[in-house]
Design an enzyme around this catalytic site. Sequence first.
Site, PDB file in Angstrom:
ATOM      1  N   GLY A   1      34.978 -23.726  -3.210  1.00 45.47           N
ATOM      2  CA  GLY A   1      35.954 -23.470  -4.263  1.00 45.47           C
ATOM      3  C   GLY A   1      35.637 -22.206  -5.042  1.00 45.47           C
ATOM      4  O   GLY A   1      34.508 -21.726  -5.055  1.00 45.47           O
TER       5      GLY A   1
ATOM      6  N   ALA B   1      40.642 -26.067  -2.879  1.00 48.03           N
ATOM      7  CA  ALA B   1      40.693 -25.310  -1.621  1.00 48.03           C
ATOM      8  C   ALA B   1      39.818 -25.962  -0.562  1.00 48.03           C
ATOM      9  O   ALA B   1      40.240 -26.153   0.586  1.00 48.03           O
ATOM     10  CB  ALA B   1      40.257 -23.868  -1.860  1.00 48.03           C
TER      11      ALA B   1
ATOM     12  N   GLU C   1      35.685 -21.796 -11.377  1.00 47.43           N
ATOM     13  CA  GLU C   1      34.691 -22.024 -12.417  1.00 47.43           C
ATOM     14  C   GLU C   1      33.425 -21.198 -12.220  1.00 47.43           C
ATOM     15  O   GLU C   1      32.747 -20.863 -13.192  1.00 47.43           O
ATOM     16  CB  GLU C   1      34.383 -23.518 -12.504  1.00 47.43           C
ATOM     17  CG  GLU C   1      35.515 -24.231 -13.210  1.00 47.43           C
ATOM     18  CD  GLU C   1      35.595 -25.716 -12.891  1.00 47.43           C
ATOM     19  OE1 GLU C   1      35.393 -26.508 -13.820  1.00 47.43           O
ATOM     20  OE2 GLU C   1      35.875 -26.080 -11.748  1.00 47.43           O
TER      21      GLU C   1
ATOM     22  N   ILE D   1      36.810 -16.608   2.233  1.00 50.45           N
ATOM     23  CA  ILE D   1      37.919 -16.376   1.314  1.00 50.45           C
ATOM     24  C   ILE D   1      39.221 -16.693   2.053  1.00 50.45           C
ATOM     25  O   ILE D   1      39.486 -16.148   3.121  1.00 50.45           O
ATOM     26  CB  ILE D   1      37.918 -14.907   0.833  1.00 50.45           C
ATOM     27  CG1 ILE D   1      36.597 -14.579   0.134  1.00 50.45           C
ATOM     28  CG2 ILE D   1      39.113 -14.632  -0.074  1.00 50.45           C
ATOM     29  CD1 ILE D   1      36.279 -15.443  -1.066  1.00 50.45           C
TER      30      ILE D   1
ATOM     31  N   THR E   1      46.616 -21.418  -9.408  1.00 56.89           N
ATOM     32  CA  THR E   1      45.461 -20.933  -8.663  1.00 56.89           C
ATOM     33  C   THR E   1      45.808 -20.418  -7.273  1.00 56.89           C
ATOM     34  O   THR E   1      45.054 -19.641  -6.709  1.00 56.89           O
ATOM     35  CB  THR E   1      44.469 -22.090  -8.521  1.00 56.89           C
ATOM     36  OG1 THR E   1      45.226 -23.264  -8.179  1.00 56.89           O
ATOM     37  CG2 THR E   1      43.738 -22.354  -9.812  1.00 56.89           C
TER      38      THR E   1
ATOM     39  N   LYS F   1      43.806 -12.103  -2.464  1.00 59.22           N
ATOM     40  CA  LYS F   1      44.488 -11.832  -3.725  1.00 59.22           C
ATOM     41  C   LYS F   1      44.318 -12.987  -4.717  1.00 59.22           C
ATOM     42  O   LYS F   1      43.949 -12.778  -5.876  1.00 59.22           O
ATOM     43  CB  LYS F   1      45.975 -11.605  -3.437  1.00 59.22           C
ATOM     44  CG  LYS F   1      46.752 -11.095  -4.616  1.00 59.22           C
ATOM     45  CD  LYS F   1      48.167 -10.740  -4.181  1.00 59.22           C
ATOM     46  CE  LYS F   1      48.908 -10.022  -5.291  1.00 59.22           C
ATOM     47  NZ  LYS F   1      50.233  -9.591  -4.831  1.00 59.22           N
TER      48      LYS F   1
HETATM   49 MO1  MOS Z   1      38.027 -28.276 -14.443  1.00 60.69          MO
HETATM   50  S1  MOS Z   1      37.085 -28.024 -16.201  1.00 60.69           S
HETATM   51  O1  MOS Z   1      36.917 -28.798 -13.360  1.00 60.69           O
HETATM   52  O2  MOS Z   1      39.543 -28.830 -14.523  1.00 60.69           O
END
Ligand code: MOS
Length: 767
Positions: free
Chosen positions: A731, A520, A734, A658, A478, A662
């Site tokens: 964050g 983050a 998701e 942010i 990530t 990138k």
């Molecule tokens: Mo995630 S599904 O919060 O690792």
Amino acid sequence: MVTEMTSTQDRTNIQAKTGKNIDRVDGRLKVTGEACYSAEFPLEGIAHGYIIQSTIAKGTIEAIDTSQAEQLPGVLAILTHQNAPKLNSLKSKNFGGGYPGENFLPLQDNQVHFDGQHIGIVVAETYEQARLAASLIEINYDEAEPMFDLEQALEQSERYDPGERLQPSWGDIEGGLQQAAVTIEETYTTPLEHHNPMETSATTAEWHDDELTVYDSTQWVMGTRGMIARGLGLPEEKVRVISHFVGGGFGCKGFFWTHPLLAAIAARKVNRPVRLMLTRQQMFSSCGHRPRTVQKITLGADNEGKLTAIRHHTDTETSFVGDHAEPCGNITKMLYACPNMEIKHQIARTNTGTPTPMRGPGETSGTYALEAALDELAVKAGIDPMEFRIINHADRHPQSDKPWSSKHLIECYQRAADAFGWQNRDPRPGSMREGDDLIGWGMATATYPGYRFPTAAKAQILANGKVIVSSATHDLGTGTYTIMTQIAADTLGLPIERVKFELGDSKLPIASVSGGSSTAASVSPAVRSACEAACFKLIEMAIADNESPLHDYQAEEITTEAGRIFVKESPEIGETYEAVLQRHNLPLVEAEISPQDKGSRYKSIAARTKPGIVEDEGGSDEFAIHSFGAHFVEVRINPRRNQVKVSRVVGAFDVGRILNQKTARSQIYGGTIFGIGMALMEETLLDPHSGRVIIHNLADYHVPIQADIPEMETIFVEYPDYHLNPLGARGIGEIATAGIAAAVVNAIYHATGKRVRDLPITPDKLL
Ligand code: MOS
């Protein structure tokens, strides 16, 4: 900017590197193969494990014959329930309840609860020998009638009760439906799905006397350490868990499964390090999945399009050996203003493995159903779907009535719609074409809670001019290594080349699970505080030192930039970090920030800020904290082949500041791709007779590949959220998955006039 940290003005003074489009600091290691993943640590004398799995879904193991396997060359040990050590319960007051994942202890009895259950491990000199030996083990079962059918299980099987938090309701739902000018009631289903990260799970375990080191592919080194220690009855200090690189997790590495314990007991048994890699096939039965859901949604709206009632009932499943509740209604209760609400979840136990969070647990399955249903209601009401959502915008959290910490959802709708060209949409289904292709445009709302978990970090400023910052967090691909390096470099005014960030080791200062898109927002403030604190120690040393140009100044008069501490009003009066250390003959100065250090003496904002976390609400005491966004999707469907191609995606996201353009963008791309896969491809099938996972490789389990994914345009509306942390970052990850599947489904309706309410929408469902 140490002393300025005492003033809240400095909050906006994020400097040079944070927020920039900086390449991954670990990129070179990854592309050159130098990054060492859990199955790659080159340990002396390593032996290899292979898992033995049940081939029935329910019953009792009557006999295990290992004689043939034992005679194979290279076989060192075979552990089953007949000879495995007794393990201690993993349950504790910290880890009790549904999470983490599975509390199931392997090899403790002869009971089988699902097909593919780990019932033994073979250890051999080579992986191939272990795998061959495992195939030669004869097992006799007394098979019982398993339960897989969700509806039948809800009638006849045991249930798991998730408690009141998943059953909220307010107002008068029947009254709300009576007031409605338009209503819909439909059922939306999602299949069982698997995470399928590129890196399969793996553990390498090595004992040194009574101390255990485990290299594990995990999103939570501290949690894994705690679970292993508890299972083996060891003090936590005797267990070290290392996870420097993770090749994707998406939730399946967030909690605890049996393979680390199996590797640990196998290594002890053979008195050598043991490497245990799961195969791709084994990933389909060893570390969780997203459970099936059947979601019935009832909506009503008045003449103006205002929602008068929302009912969202979810039927879903968990296993007999673990408690997971897929919280599909969590988003429904907060996304739109509605006076009458009823959320329910019913969870049956089935003979499947234990489900676990996957790519937005609850948010993703739940927003699919809610946002598809909302599209249906908007069409019925004759209102543009985006307009319909704006009409029902929740100005405050609908359940708690708390104000939002920072919400710019309407701007997301508008900016994404403008970039997409939504105003050119002809609302009539099937009305937009290009050649033979039907074109469909759909949209949906995205949201995800803004989580922040207590986190510690350590900063070391070295006499050689380098800085090492560390925390037991993770980089799942990530960008954690990169953004934490940027933040540390900015806090100390150094080029990023002089900063090294270390993570993924339980010996480092404590951090939480890298789940819930929390890393983050949780780790950044700790990193910044630790750097400030270390720098403050240098300032104190300089002030007290009569050889320093800063001697006898007040700390408040001194600031830092470009690796120097100096007098704010007279920048020429000052010295470098190294000069202070070298004069004191010190190799380094270090400071560690723990989550308890609120209000410590250097009065850093970051250290004083309280993590704003309350259960699944993503809120603090005063504010409801969520990220928001809007997805706009174009599909093209060739009417002869009924194959859906997503040809354009535009999204706008309100995720706070942010930290790196990138990596942030990559997070959104990844989440969007997950949603396209969910809408069109991803589905794990169980054989209805045996309960065996019959889709268990990437040839049959389809995920989007390059050719399936269009250009994506991502817009960030950047409003820093200082209620969550002093960097203003929430964050990412998701949020992009939540809602995207509905946007695809809504676009398919717009193209074809067909409502398919059962994912994935494969070509057969459009016939
Ligand atoms: Mo995630 S599904 O919060 O690792």
